[in-house]
Design a protein around this motif. Structure first.
Motif, PDB file in Angstrom:
ATOM      1  N   MET A   1    -106.896  -3.914  22.604  1.00 36.23           N
ATOM      2  CA  MET A   1    -106.137  -5.089  22.246  1.00 36.23           C
ATOM      3  C   MET A   1    -107.091  -6.128  21.680  1.00 36.23           C
ATOM      4  O   MET A   1    -108.099  -6.456  22.289  1.00 36.23           O
ATOM      5  CB  MET A   1    -105.431  -5.637  23.493  1.00 36.23           C
ATOM      6  N   SER A   2    -106.781  -6.627  20.520  1.00 39.16           N
ATOM      7  CA  SER A   2    -107.597  -7.700  19.975  1.00 39.16           C
ATOM      8  C   SER A   2    -106.681  -8.868  19.630  1.00 39.16           C
ATOM      9  O   SER A   2    -105.495  -8.707  19.349  1.00 39.16           O
ATOM     10  CB  SER A   2    -108.363  -7.236  18.740  1.00 39.16           C
ATOM     11  N   LEU A   3    -107.243 -10.036  19.688  1.00 41.82           N
ATOM     12  CA  LEU A   3    -106.485 -11.252  19.425  1.00 41.82           C
ATOM     13  C   LEU A   3    -106.633 -11.651  17.968  1.00 41.82           C
ATOM     14  O   LEU A   3    -107.709 -11.528  17.380  1.00 41.82           O
ATOM     15  CB  LEU A   3    -107.008 -12.382  20.317  1.00 41.82           C
ATOM     16  N   SER A   4    -105.551 -12.143  17.396  1.00 45.38           N
ATOM     17  CA  SER A   4    -105.608 -12.637  16.024  1.00 45.38           C
ATOM     18  C   SER A   4    -105.938 -14.121  16.032  1.00 45.38           C
ATOM     19  O   SER A   4    -105.837 -14.799  17.063  1.00 45.38           O
ATOM     20  CB  SER A   4    -104.269 -12.399  15.328  1.00 45.38           C
ATOM     21  N   THR A   5    -106.314 -14.626  14.875  1.00 47.09           N
ATOM     22  CA  THR A   5    -106.614 -16.061  14.780  1.00 47.09           C
ATOM     23  C   THR A   5    -105.366 -16.890  15.045  1.00 47.09           C
ATOM     24  O   THR A   5    -105.459 -17.992  15.595  1.00 47.09           O
ATOM     25  CB  THR A   5    -107.199 -16.409  13.400  1.00 47.09           C
ATOM     26  N   GLU A   6    -104.182 -16.352  14.677  1.00 45.54           N
ATOM     27  CA  GLU A   6    -102.935 -17.075  14.942  1.00 45.54           C
ATOM     28  C   GLU A   6    -102.685 -17.206  16.442  1.00 45.54           C
ATOM     29  O   GLU A   6    -102.236 -18.248  16.921  1.00 45.54           O
ATOM     30  CB  GLU A   6    -101.744 -16.371  14.269  1.00 45.54           C
ATOM     31  N   GLU A   7    -102.975 -16.140  17.197  1.00 48.33           N
ATOM     32  CA  GLU A   7    -102.787 -16.198  18.652  1.00 48.33           C
ATOM     33  C   GLU A   7    -103.756 -17.179  19.291  1.00 48.33           C
ATOM     34  O   GLU A   7    -103.377 -17.940  20.187  1.00 48.33           O
ATOM     35  CB  GLU A   7    -102.974 -14.801  19.257  1.00 48.33           C
ATOM     36  N   PRO A  21    -110.649 -24.797  11.739  1.00 45.46           N
ATOM     37  CA  PRO A  21    -110.539 -23.368  11.386  1.00 45.46           C
ATOM     38  C   PRO A  21    -111.814 -22.587  11.699  1.00 45.46           C
ATOM     39  O   PRO A  21    -111.747 -21.424  12.110  1.00 45.46           O
ATOM     40  CB  PRO A  21    -110.258 -23.396   9.879  1.00 45.46           C
ATOM     41  N   GLU A  22    -112.971 -23.228  11.545  1.00 45.47           N
ATOM     42  CA  GLU A  22    -114.228 -22.545  11.871  1.00 45.47           C
ATOM     43  C   GLU A  22    -114.327 -22.264  13.367  1.00 45.47           C
ATOM     44  O   GLU A  22    -114.785 -21.196  13.785  1.00 45.47           O
ATOM     45  CB  GLU A  22    -115.432 -23.392  11.424  1.00 45.47           C
ATOM     46  N   GLU A  23    -113.905 -23.238  14.180  1.00 51.35           N
ATOM     47  CA  GLU A  23    -113.930 -23.041  15.638  1.00 51.35           C
ATOM     48  C   GLU A  23    -112.957 -21.947  16.052  1.00 51.35           C
ATOM     49  O   GLU A  23    -113.261 -21.140  16.939  1.00 51.35           O
ATOM     50  CB  GLU A  23    -113.594 -24.348  16.351  1.00 51.35           C
ATOM     51  N   ILE A  24    -111.799 -21.908  15.411  1.00 50.84           N
ATOM     52  CA  ILE A  24    -110.822 -20.862  15.739  1.00 50.84           C
ATOM     53  C   ILE A  24    -111.408 -19.489  15.425  1.00 50.84           C
ATOM     54  O   ILE A  24    -111.265 -18.550  16.209  1.00 50.84           O
ATOM     55  CB  ILE A  24    -109.496 -21.103  14.990  1.00 50.84           C
ATOM     56  N   GLY A  29    -113.576 -14.451  17.751  1.00 48.34           N
ATOM     57  CA  GLY A  29    -114.591 -13.407  17.951  1.00 48.34           C
ATOM     58  C   GLY A  29    -115.070 -13.340  19.386  1.00 48.34           C
ATOM     59  O   GLY A  29    -115.217 -12.262  19.965  1.00 48.34           O
ATOM     60  N   GLN A  30    -115.318 -14.511  19.982  1.00 45.95           N
ATOM     61  CA  GLN A  30    -115.802 -14.543  21.363  1.00 45.95           C
ATOM     62  C   GLN A  30    -114.743 -14.018  22.332  1.00 45.95           C
ATOM     63  O   GLN A  30    -115.058 -13.244  23.249  1.00 45.95           O
ATOM     64  CB  GLN A  30    -116.211 -15.966  21.738  1.00 45.95           C
ATOM     65  N   LEU A  31    -113.492 -14.426  22.145  1.00 48.49           N
ATOM     66  CA  LEU A  31    -112.422 -13.953  23.037  1.00 48.49           C
ATOM     67  C   LEU A  31    -112.181 -12.458  22.878  1.00 48.49           C
ATOM     68  O   LEU A  31    -111.914 -11.760  23.860  1.00 48.49           O
ATOM     69  CB  LEU A  31    -111.135 -14.745  22.797  1.00 48.49           C
ATOM     70  N   ASN A  32    -112.293 -11.955  21.665  1.00 47.85           N
ATOM     71  CA  ASN A  32    -112.144 -10.505  21.461  1.00 47.85           C
ATOM     72  C   ASN A  32    -113.256  -9.735  22.163  1.00 47.85           C
ATOM     73  O   ASN A  32    -113.020  -8.664  22.722  1.00 47.85           O
ATOM     74  CB  ASN A  32    -112.095 -10.168  19.971  1.00 47.85           C
ATOM     75  N   ALA A  33    -114.460 -10.279  22.164  1.00 47.95           N
ATOM     76  CA  ALA A  33    -115.561  -9.620  22.882  1.00 47.95           C
ATOM     77  C   ALA A  33    -115.280  -9.588  24.377  1.00 47.95           C
ATOM     78  O   ALA A  33    -115.532  -8.582  25.050  1.00 47.95           O
ATOM     79  CB  ALA A  33    -116.879 -10.341  22.597  1.00 47.95           C
ATOM     80  N   ILE A  34    -114.732 -10.669  24.901  1.00 51.93           N
ATOM     81  CA  ILE A  34    -114.391 -10.724  26.339  1.00 51.93           C
ATOM     82  C   ILE A  34    -113.289  -9.722  26.656  1.00 51.93           C
ATOM     83  O   ILE A  34    -113.359  -8.986  27.652  1.00 51.93           O
ATOM     84  CB  ILE A  34    -113.987 -12.155  26.734  1.00 51.93           C
TER      85      ILE A  34
END
Length: 95
Positions: A1-7, A21-24, A29-34
């Protein structure tokens, strides 16, 4: 499961965070790694393994509540900042 930028952007709105947008992109990327790391915890076969509350058996060690000798009044009042002959003196908290 990976998260999209919209989520991630939706979660930021729900958390009342203003993210650029840069922070998102960075947080996505960081949340997907977690999320990927947590997914690895689902992989090992744990059938037959009993659930544990703690990795090491821990028990509280209580001693019996035994009444000892009372502290002499002078010793108890020795370091009191304010006192009279028989008790501590404290500032009044009620008018």
């Amino acid at each position: 499961m990976s998260l999209s930028t919209e989520e991630v952007a939706k979660v930021a709105v729900l958390a009342r965070l203003r993210l650029s947008p840069e922070e998102i992109e960075t947080f996505t990327g960081q949340l997907n790694a977690i999320v990927e790391y947590v997914a690895q915890l689902q992989e090992p076969d744990v059938t037959g393994v009993e659930p544990l509350a703690h990795g090491v058996e821990v028990r509280n060690v209580f001693r019996d509540d035994v009444r000892g000798e009372a502290l002499p009044r002078e010793a108890a009042l020795a370091n009191a900042p304010k006192r009279n002959a028989e008790s501590f003196l404290v500032p009044a908290v009620l008018d």
